[in-house]
Write an enzyme that holds these catalytic residues in place. Structure first.
Site, PDB file in Angstrom:
ATOM      1  CD  GLU A  95     -11.580   4.949   6.468  1.00  0.00           C
ATOM      2  OE1 GLU A  95     -10.470   5.620   6.709  1.00  0.00           O
ATOM      3  OE2 GLU A  95     -12.588   5.385   5.754  1.00  0.00           O
ATOM      4  CG  ASN A 108      -7.961   6.177   0.264  1.00  0.00           C
ATOM      5  OD1 ASN A 108      -9.126   5.796  -0.161  1.00  0.00           O
ATOM      6  ND2 ASN A 108      -7.843   7.128   1.196  1.00  0.00           N
ATOM      7  CD  GLU A 109     -10.527   9.963  -0.789  1.00  0.00           C
ATOM      8  OE1 GLU A 109     -10.032  10.895   0.294  1.00  0.00           O
ATOM      9  OE2 GLU A 109     -11.678   9.737  -0.624  1.00  0.00           O
ATOM     10  CE1 TYR A 146     -18.556   8.110   0.937  1.00  0.00           C
ATOM     11  CE2 TYR A 146     -16.412   9.337  -0.009  1.00  0.00           C
ATOM     12  CZ  TYR A 146     -16.969   8.434   0.366  1.00  0.00           C
ATOM     13  OH  TYR A 146     -16.264   7.389   1.174  1.00  0.00           O
ATOM     14  CD  GLU A 205     -13.334   5.997   0.191  1.00  0.00           C
ATOM     15  OE1 GLU A 205     -13.924   7.244   0.488  1.00  0.00           O
ATOM     16  OE2 GLU A 205     -12.002   5.915   0.564  1.00  0.00           O
ATOM     17  CD  GLN A 252     -16.138   3.257   6.087  1.00  0.00           C
ATOM     18  OE1 GLN A 252     -15.994   2.727   7.042  1.00  0.00           O
ATOM     19  NE2 GLN A 252     -15.548   4.307   5.679  1.00  0.00           N
TER      20      GLN A 252
END
Length: 503
Positions: free
Chosen positions: A24, A171-172, A247, A303, A352
């Protein structure tokens, strides 16, 4: 742990795309990471740092997701094409309010993917963009012949179209991608998917922006939008997958700990929370099974990884964190879980690749280091596109507890490809060694190379002065007992064992 493995009864294919990556426009992932500019004293091709590419190629990276993340929904692709000196700058409002010059854009990303040997996975702008904008980006990249976008691409130096299969629709969108309701986004996903077209022989795999963590209602709303209960006559061919993000952080999301200075209790809590992804994938899969029992629609975790406080004396919005043995064990555990869900899970992308969150590589000027997590990817690459060999557990490993959450201390998985079996095993226990016994049935086999990733402490990590503090070593703790493979896995370690199948 004791389990039976039937070598002659294979499971689903473990898609290589479960070993995907994420880059990103955030902190020093792109600029001062992958991209140093053509005038840099560092070795580069078109501004892309070549030593990083060489190191990452050793992982057989299958795909790379770009340009975000939250950044994707404020990125307008036309600003990143054409002569660099003519490209307008922009403010990265999500990650530090820094001004970017757009010198790394579509052509540079495609060059990076070609250098890595990875498939591009582009996340389109639904939050602040338009249907036309994303539709034209697909056309720009993938259409040959004479069309407005193919002509524009040729004017910018690329005659032939690229192959770009993977496209993210937003995204999200429940958060930074628009703060939308699931019902509203479900209609948008159908609309965007309709206008993201297959050009020539480039067939798109469209991924609808999915849930955060265990928001199963979001997944159900998306599945209802393209299918019906019972799965008859099957989901409409609008998007081919839906995503979710998860996460791992401790003690809490609001109060993240440090990457290298954590207590034993925080370590155990980290592992308990890492195990939760198994429960979450199971939950999303069950919802999807109600509308798509044949698993035609994929589930994508684009992610995942650990998220700690940024290192001291760095920009907190650049999300630069060190990477310890603890992070590596979170990764090895995730892969075992991903393998077991290979029927439904089609892609995963760690967050990432360089200098951000649970990175593969950290850089400092002309130096770079490989993190412990990098080594997990390298040791495990034999699972890519291999056939899962399910473990039928007879006796579970010891259980541990953290803040009321119980978790297994040992995790393992196995696969077969080209006559070779790869067994991966992780012992999460801080202090006690563990024994893994696999009763291998269905054919003769030979014991091959074994390797281990461990260190004196779970806080151990690689530094620019000691870049090999945590690195793979040969391992002599695997042996044969009749038809059983016995692996003595030391505390806080990750082990891989190769076996050869005899015809």
């Amino acid at each position: 742990m004791t389990a039976v493995v039937n070598l002659d009864v294979p499971g689903p294919t473990i898609s290589r795309h479960l070993y995907g990556h994420f880059a990103e426009h955030l902190g020093r992932c792109i600029y001062d990471g992958f991209y140093v500019g053509e005038d840099s004293a560092l070795s580069n091709i078109g501004g892309i740092r070549t030593d990083l590419v060489q190191a990452l190629r050793a992982l057989d990276i299958p795909n790379l997701r770009w340009p975000g993340g939250c950044f994707a929904d404020e990125y307008h692709w036309r600003d990143g094409i054409g002569p660099k000196e003519s490209r307008p700058s922009m403010v990265n409002t999500h990650w530090g309010n820094v001004v970017e010059n757009n010198h790394f854009g579509t052509h540079e990303f495609m060059q990076l993917c070609e250098m890595l040997g990875a498939e591009p996975y582009i996340s389109g702008n639904v939050g602040s963009g338009t249907v036309q904008e994303m539709s034209e980006w697909v056309e720009y990249l993938t259409r040959s012949g004479d069309s407005p976008m193919s002509r524009l691409r040729k004017e910018n130096g690329r005659e032939q179209p690229w192959k770009v299969k993977f496209w993210g629709i937003g995204n999200e969108t429940w958060g930074c991608g628009g703060n939308m309701r699931a019902e509203y986004f479900a209609d948008l996903a159908r609309q965007y998917a309709t206008y993201c077209k297959n050009h020539d022989d480039n067939v798109l795999y469209r991924v609808a922006s999915g849930a955060r963590d265990d928001d199963y209602s979001w997944t159900e709303t998306l599945m209802k939008s393209i299918g019906s209960l019972g799965g008859s006559p099957g989901p409409r061919d609008l998007y081919q997958a839906t995503s979710f993000h998860y996460y791992t952080s401790a003690p809490t999301w609001e109060n993240k700990g440090r990457a290298t200075s954590f207590t034993d209790e925080e370590y155990d809590l980290t592992m308990a929370k890492a195990w939760r992804i198994d429960e979450i994938i199971t939950g999303h899969s069950r919802v999807m099974d109600c509308y798509d029992p044949q698993a035609r629609i994929g589930l994508v975790c684009d992610e995942w990884g650990t998220w700690w406080k940024a290192e001291k004396n760095t920009n907190p919005r650049f999300l630069f964190q060190q990477n310890t043995l603890r992070d590596a064990l979170v990764a090895s555990l995730h892969f075992d879980i991903f393998h077991r869900h290979a029927r439904r899970l089609t892609m995963a992308n760690i967050a990432q690749t360089v200098n951000v969150l649970q990175a593969m590589i950290l850089t400092e000027g002309d130096r770079f280091l490989l993190t412990p997590t990098y080594h997990v990817f390298e040791m495990n690459k034999g699972h890519q596109d291999a056939t899962l060999l399910p473990l039928h557990v007879i006796q579970d490993s010891a259980r541990r507890e953290a803040d009321g959450l119980e978790f297994d201390a040992v995790s393992a998985s196995a696969s077969v490809k080209d006559g070779r079996v790869l067994v991966s095993a992780t012992n999460l226990d801080l202090h006690d060694d563990a024994r893994l016994r696999l009763d291998l049935r269905g054919g003769p086999w030979t014991l091959g190379e074994a390797r281990i990733l461990t260190a004196p402490a779970v806080r151990s990590h690689n530094t620019f002065d000691d870049p090999s503090a945590v690195s793979p070593q040969k391992f002599d703790g695997a042996d044969r007992d009749g038809d059983a493979l016995v692996v003595d896995v030391p505390a806080h370690s990750f082990v891989t064992v190769q076996l050869g199948l005899q015809p």
